[in-house]
Design a protein around this motif. Sequence first.
Motif, PDB file in Angstrom:
ATOM      1  N   GLY A 221      -8.852   3.844 -15.256  1.00  0.00           N
ATOM      2  CA  GLY A 221      -8.356   5.209 -15.287  1.00  0.00           C
ATOM      3  C   GLY A 221      -7.873   5.670 -13.917  1.00  0.00           C
ATOM      4  O   GLY A 221      -8.600   5.573 -12.925  1.00  0.00           O
ATOM      5  N   GLY A 222      -6.632   6.145 -13.871  1.00  0.00           N
ATOM      6  CA  GLY A 222      -6.097   6.678 -12.632  1.00  0.00           C
ATOM      7  C   GLY A 222      -5.591   5.647 -11.647  1.00  0.00           C
ATOM      8  O   GLY A 222      -5.163   6.002 -10.539  1.00  0.00           O
ATOM      9  N   GLN A 223      -5.628   4.354 -11.994  1.00  0.00           N
ATOM     10  CA  GLN A 223      -5.160   3.328 -11.063  1.00  0.00           C
ATOM     11  C   GLN A 223      -3.661   3.455 -10.852  1.00  0.00           C
ATOM     12  O   GLN A 223      -2.887   3.533 -11.802  1.00  0.00           O
ATOM     13  N   LEU A 224      -3.225   3.483  -9.613  1.00  0.00           N
ATOM     14  CA  LEU A 224      -1.807   3.563  -9.304  1.00  0.00           C
ATOM     15  C   LEU A 224      -1.121   2.263  -9.684  1.00  0.00           C
ATOM     16  O   LEU A 224      -1.720   1.180  -9.621  1.00  0.00           O
ATOM     17  N   THR A 225       0.156   2.369 -10.029  1.00  0.00           N
ATOM     18  CA  THR A 225       0.921   1.173 -10.375  1.00  0.00           C
ATOM     19  C   THR A 225       0.927   0.177  -9.226  1.00  0.00           C
ATOM     20  O   THR A 225       0.786  -1.033  -9.430  1.00  0.00           O
ATOM     21  N   ARG A 226       1.099   0.684  -8.012  1.00  0.00           N
ATOM     22  CA  ARG A 226       1.143  -0.236  -6.871  1.00  0.00           C
ATOM     23  C   ARG A 226      -0.164  -0.999  -6.727  1.00  0.00           C
ATOM     24  O   ARG A 226      -0.175  -2.170  -6.314  1.00  0.00           O
ATOM     25  N   ASP A 227      -1.283  -0.366  -7.066  1.00  0.00           N
ATOM     26  CA  ASP A 227      -2.566  -1.056  -6.966  1.00  0.00           C
ATOM     27  C   ASP A 227      -2.694  -2.138  -8.038  1.00  0.00           C
ATOM     28  O   ASP A 227      -3.283  -3.203  -7.802  1.00  0.00           O
ATOM     29  N   ALA A 228      -2.139  -1.860  -9.221  1.00  0.00           N
ATOM     30  CA  ALA A 228      -2.145  -2.878 -10.277  1.00  0.00           C
ATOM     31  C   ALA A 228      -1.296  -4.079  -9.870  1.00  0.00           C
ATOM     32  O   ALA A 228      -1.706  -5.239 -10.027  1.00  0.00           O
TER      33      ALA A 228
ATOM     34  N   THR B 149       0.811  -1.216   0.000  1.00  0.00           N
ATOM     35  CA  THR B 149       0.000   0.000   0.000  1.00  0.00           C
ATOM     36  C   THR B 149       0.844   1.265   0.000  1.00  0.00           C
ATOM     37  O   THR B 149       0.298   2.363  -0.150  1.00  0.00           O
ATOM     38  N   ARG B 150       2.177   1.122   0.153  1.00  0.00           N
ATOM     39  CA  ARG B 150       3.024   2.311   0.189  1.00  0.00           C
ATOM     40  C   ARG B 150       4.319   2.158  -0.603  1.00  0.00           C
ATOM     41  O   ARG B 150       5.160   3.049  -0.580  1.00  0.00           O
ATOM     42  N   VAL B 151       4.489   1.056  -1.315  1.00  0.00           N
ATOM     43  CA  VAL B 151       5.697   0.856  -2.100  1.00  0.00           C
ATOM     44  C   VAL B 151       5.783   1.913  -3.204  1.00  0.00           C
ATOM     45  O   VAL B 151       4.770   2.333  -3.765  1.00  0.00           O
ATOM     46  N   THR B 152       6.989   2.351  -3.521  1.00  0.00           N
ATOM     47  CA  THR B 152       7.210   3.353  -4.555  1.00  0.00           C
ATOM     48  C   THR B 152       7.487   2.663  -5.889  1.00  0.00           C
ATOM     49  O   THR B 152       8.500   1.972  -6.037  1.00  0.00           O
ATOM     50  N   LEU B 153       6.579   2.838  -6.843  1.00  0.00           N
ATOM     51  CA  LEU B 153       6.708   2.244  -8.179  1.00  0.00           C
ATOM     52  C   LEU B 153       6.385   3.308  -9.221  1.00  0.00           C
ATOM     53  O   LEU B 153       5.502   4.134  -9.011  1.00  0.00           O
TER      54      LEU B 153
ATOM     55  N   LEU C 142      19.848   0.215  -7.479  1.00  0.00           N
ATOM     56  CA  LEU C 142      18.679  -0.559  -7.893  1.00  0.00           C
ATOM     57  C   LEU C 142      17.454  -0.247  -7.030  1.00  0.00           C
ATOM     58  O   LEU C 142      16.354  -0.714  -7.326  1.00  0.00           O
ATOM     59  N   ALA C 143      17.666   0.521  -5.956  1.00  0.00           N
ATOM     60  CA  ALA C 143      16.555   0.972  -5.100  1.00  0.00           C
ATOM     61  C   ALA C 143      15.661  -0.198  -4.677  1.00  0.00           C
ATOM     62  O   ALA C 143      14.437  -0.173  -4.839  1.00  0.00           O
ATOM     63  N   THR C 144      16.269  -1.225  -4.110  1.00  0.00           N
ATOM     64  CA  THR C 144      15.551  -2.446  -3.749  1.00  0.00           C
ATOM     65  C   THR C 144      14.582  -2.209  -2.592  1.00  0.00           C
ATOM     66  O   THR C 144      14.925  -1.562  -1.601  1.00  0.00           O
ATOM     67  N   GLN C 145      13.382  -2.754  -2.732  1.00  0.00           N
ATOM     68  CA  GLN C 145      12.370  -2.663  -1.681  1.00  0.00           C
ATOM     69  C   GLN C 145      11.784  -4.043  -1.400  1.00  0.00           C
ATOM     70  O   GLN C 145      11.306  -4.717  -2.320  1.00  0.00           O
ATOM     71  N   TYR C 146      11.855  -4.479  -0.139  1.00  0.00           N
ATOM     72  CA  TYR C 146      11.107  -5.656   0.278  1.00  0.00           C
ATOM     73  C   TYR C 146       9.646  -5.236   0.450  1.00  0.00           C
ATOM     74  O   TYR C 146       9.349  -4.250   1.132  1.00  0.00           O
ATOM     75  N   VAL C 147       8.733  -5.992  -0.138  1.00  0.00           N
ATOM     76  CA  VAL C 147       7.321  -5.594  -0.134  1.00  0.00           C
ATOM     77  C   VAL C 147       6.481  -6.673   0.529  1.00  0.00           C
ATOM     78  O   VAL C 147       6.503  -7.837   0.106  1.00  0.00           O
ATOM     79  N   SER C 148       5.728  -6.289   1.549  1.00  0.00           N
ATOM     80  CA  SER C 148       4.805  -7.227   2.182  1.00  0.00           C
ATOM     81  C   SER C 148       3.408  -7.018   1.624  1.00  0.00           C
ATOM     82  O   SER C 148       3.070  -5.963   1.082  1.00  0.00           O
ATOM     83  N   ALA C 149       2.574  -8.038   1.784  1.00  0.00           N
ATOM     84  CA  ALA C 149       1.183  -7.954   1.346  1.00  0.00           C
ATOM     85  C   ALA C 149       0.364  -7.165   2.357  1.00  0.00           C
ATOM     86  O   ALA C 149       0.816  -6.854   3.459  1.00  0.00           O
TER      87      ALA C 149
ATOM     88  N   ARG D  26      14.917  -1.748  -9.507  1.00  0.00           N
ATOM     89  CA  ARG D  26      15.131  -1.204 -10.839  1.00  0.00           C
ATOM     90  C   ARG D  26      16.098  -2.088 -11.613  1.00  0.00           C
ATOM     91  O   ARG D  26      17.023  -2.672 -11.030  1.00  0.00           O
ATOM     92  N   LEU D  27      15.898  -2.194 -12.902  1.00  0.00           N
ATOM     93  CA  LEU D  27      16.849  -2.906 -13.751  1.00  0.00           C
ATOM     94  C   LEU D  27      17.986  -1.965 -14.141  1.00  0.00           C
ATOM     95  O   LEU D  27      17.747  -0.799 -14.468  1.00  0.00           O
ATOM     96  N   PRO D  28      19.226  -2.450 -14.108  1.00  0.00           N
ATOM     97  CA  PRO D  28      20.366  -1.570 -14.417  1.00  0.00           C
ATOM     98  C   PRO D  28      20.442  -1.177 -15.880  1.00  0.00           C
ATOM     99  O   PRO D  28      21.037  -0.151 -16.218  1.00  0.00           O
ATOM    100  N   HIS D  29      19.849  -1.999 -16.779  1.00  0.00           N
ATOM    101  CA  HIS D  29      19.899  -1.721 -18.210  1.00  0.00           C
ATOM    102  C   HIS D  29      18.548  -2.080 -18.830  1.00  0.00           C
ATOM    103  O   HIS D  29      17.852  -2.979 -18.337  1.00  0.00           O
ATOM    104  N   PRO D  30      18.150  -1.423 -19.918  1.00  0.00           N
ATOM    105  CA  PRO D  30      16.893  -1.770 -20.583  1.00  0.00           C
ATOM    106  C   PRO D  30      16.921  -3.222 -21.075  1.00  0.00           C
ATOM    107  O   PRO D  30      17.964  -3.748 -21.459  1.00  0.00           O
ATOM    108  N   VAL D  31      15.763  -3.857 -21.060  1.00  0.00           N
ATOM    109  CA  VAL D  31      15.678  -5.251 -21.492  1.00  0.00           C
ATOM    110  C   VAL D  31      14.312  -5.472 -22.133  1.00  0.00           C
ATOM    111  O   VAL D  31      13.314  -4.841 -21.749  1.00  0.00           O
TER     112      VAL D  31
END
Length: 465
Positions: A111-118, A7-11, A399-406, A56-61
Motif C-alpha cells: 500500500g502506497g508504494q511509489l512506482t519508482r520504488d517498485a 530515487t528521483r526518476v519520474t514515473l 517520449l520524455a526519455t530519462q537515463y536512470v542510474s541505480a 513513454r510509448l507513443p501508442h498504446p500496446v
Amino acid sequence: MRLTNITRVTLPAGRVRHYAVTMGAVVREHVPISFDQRRHVSEGERPGSWMALAFRLPHPVTAERLGDAWLDVVRRHGTMRTVFSRAGDGSLQLTEHAVSAGSWHEHPRSGGQLTRDAVHAILDAHCRPCSRPSHRLVLIDPSSDAADSAQTVVIGSDHSHVDMWSVLLLARDLLAALDSSAVEHDVLMRLETGRPTATLTTDAAGASASLDQAPDFADHTAALAARPAATPEVLERWAEILAAGDGLLPTLPLDLGDLRHAVPEVVEVRDILDADRLETLSTQAAALGVRLLHMVLADLAGVTLAMTGRPLRAVFPVHSRYEPRWHDSVGWFVTNSVIECASDDPRVCARDVKDALRLAATPLAGIFEPRGGMPAGPGMFAVSWLDTRRLPVQLPADLATQYVSASLRVDGVMIWFVVSPTGMHLRCRYPDTPQARESVRAWLEAVVHRLQDRTMHDAVEHRAS
C-alpha cells in the motif's frame, strides 16, 4: 533527455509488470570477456549494478505485443543473449544462449508504494551480473483515473552488457519492432550504419538467423585483445599518472569525510544552461577554436584550482566505438583514461583532452591486469561528458526519455555533464557524509555559477537581438 537516479526518476502511478525472455541451451561457449566486464562481474552479485532507460510509448500496446518486440531486440544483439557464470574451477565464463518467448510477471505492490520504488526492486533483484538473463523490460500502465494515459517502459540491464549509448539503441530497436514506419521515415535514428527491421526471423533452435544482426560486442572484445601491446611511452605515462596519486587513480582533493567503508550516496541533478546560454557557450568555444567540452573542463579546472590549489585530475571515460560499424551495436563500449587540466584556458584543456584520448586508444587489460586491476581508492574522481545531440540515435522529445542510474553505496565522486537541445545539466554522485555534503556542494555551486556567469551577458544580448 535527462540523467536521473532511481530515487528521483519520474514515473506514473499504475500497474507494474516486468518481462524476461527465456534463456535456453548454450549455443556458444567461451565468449570473449572484456576487461571492464571482468572487472565489473568479479565484484560479485549485488543490487545496483544496472543502468536503465525510461520513456513513454507513443501508442498504446498490449503486453503480449511488447514482449514479442523485446524478444526481437534481444535476438538482434549478441551480448543480450549471454550469461556470466563460474566454471567448476571458479573461473569466470561467458556463454551465449538460444532465447525464446518469456513471460510477464506482476509486481506485488504494498500500500502506497511509489512506482519508482517498485521498479527499483525489480531491477535490483533481476539485473545482476550473473542473472539469467540480466536484463528486464518493465511496463507501467497508468491508473484508470490518470490524466495522462500514456504507457511507460523501463529497459534495465546489468552494466556488463550495456552503456548509455546502448540503452538508447535498445529503446530505438524496441520502438522500431513495434512500428516499422518510424524507422522507414527515419524518425528514430541517424545511424552511420545499420537499420533495424520490424521483425526478425529465427531458426529452429530459437537463435536469430536474420541478416539484420547487429555487430556483436564479443567481436569488438576480441578485436581489442588482438591490438598491439602498450608502447613504452604509454606505460610510462600511466606510471606517471599513478605515481601522482600514490599508486592510485585520481581523487577529488576535497574533504569527503571517513571513507574507510562505502557509504550511501547523494545524487544531485542541477540545471546549468538553457538553450540560449548553451548557444552562447558554443559561440565562445568556436571563437577560441575549441569545443564545449573544453570550455566546461576549463571552468571545472578553474574552480578546482581556486578551491584546493591543485589541478583537475580525474578518471575520464571514453567510448570505444572506434569504427562506424559499432555505432549500431549494444555492449559496454567504454574504456577509461585520465584527464589532467592545470589551466583554466580552454585551449590548454583542448590539448589535455587530446592527450587523454591518445592514452585511451590502448586497451587497458595489458596495463592493469599485471597490477591486479585498476587501482581505485577512496575518493576516486571521474568526469563524464555526454552530448546527446551527437549520438547516432535521437528519440522524439515527447517520449520524455530519462537515463536512470541505480542507487549505490559509494566512496568516490562522479560527475556527468549532459548536453541536449534544451541546454546543459549535470548529475553528481558523492558520499553521504557531513564533510562531502559541505565540500562537494560548495564545489558544485562554484562550477555552476562560473558557467552561468560566463554566458550571462552574451545570452542576454542574444535574446535581445
